[in-house]
Design a protein around this motif. Sequence first.
Motif: not given
Length: 294
Positions: A119-144
Amino acid sequence: MIKIDTLELEELNIYKNCNEAQLLHYNEPAPGLFIAESPKVIERALNAGFEPVSMLLEEGHVQSEASEITSRIEKEYNIPIYLAAPNILSGLTGYELTRGAVCAMKRKPLVSAFDLCRSADRIAVLENVVNPTNIGTIVRNAAALGLDGILFTKGCADPLYRRALRVSMGTAVQIPWTFIDAHVNINSATIKKDGSMSIGQSDDIDTVSYVSCLKSWGFTTIAMALKDNSYNINDPYLYKNKKTAIILGTEGDGLSAETIAESDFTVCIPMKHGVDSLNVASASAIAFWSLMNC
């Protein structure tokens, strides 16, 4: 509400003595727990249908920053709300709680990567991103910036880890996401342009890389990497297909050679002053903006 003057209570083990991995597996075989910190994050988790187990508050915040969420939980849920002085809670975290509130919540079962992508057209894929701060920021960017979902390889930090969730401002409970194996067992399932599925015989099973899997589901795959043959991030040719996946790699090493080789395009962000790369979270914001505005 239950006022406490010690953290040495069995009911508080999930806050004081359980690390992220223990919380993740707390209710096995059922999904585990996660800790939501700050009234805003707790509110977003409740709005997304996550069930609270208990809440721990700094007593001075009951009538201030945490008043609305405390009132809501008292009305809607039959769970204990523990109150403690700041000096007691400092023994829990070693630093001041964000807005004086944490809440233990039950995780939900994750959807499959296939169901998310269907059901998705535009997605992000994260490969082995281990830093929780980076994960949180990327998730926020993707949502925004309006992406439809995020896939994480199993080497990534969990988006519901406490710090990742806090940095994401709770958006990790709003945008669809799930994990995908580096190599995926799939049948000949494909997603057609109209969104319908075509599924082959049950004995038609192969193990393929997640990039090949995404391509079989109709996605154009864009690997973010600094290579001589990279396309410019602004090139509209990259986004001509309705279904597009932007793939970002781990801190430092970036994407694997296999992922880059198998992706449809390798893409870079032009830079000046001799700077050769950006933090993966910063790069994600630029990449997502380009994806959603081409």
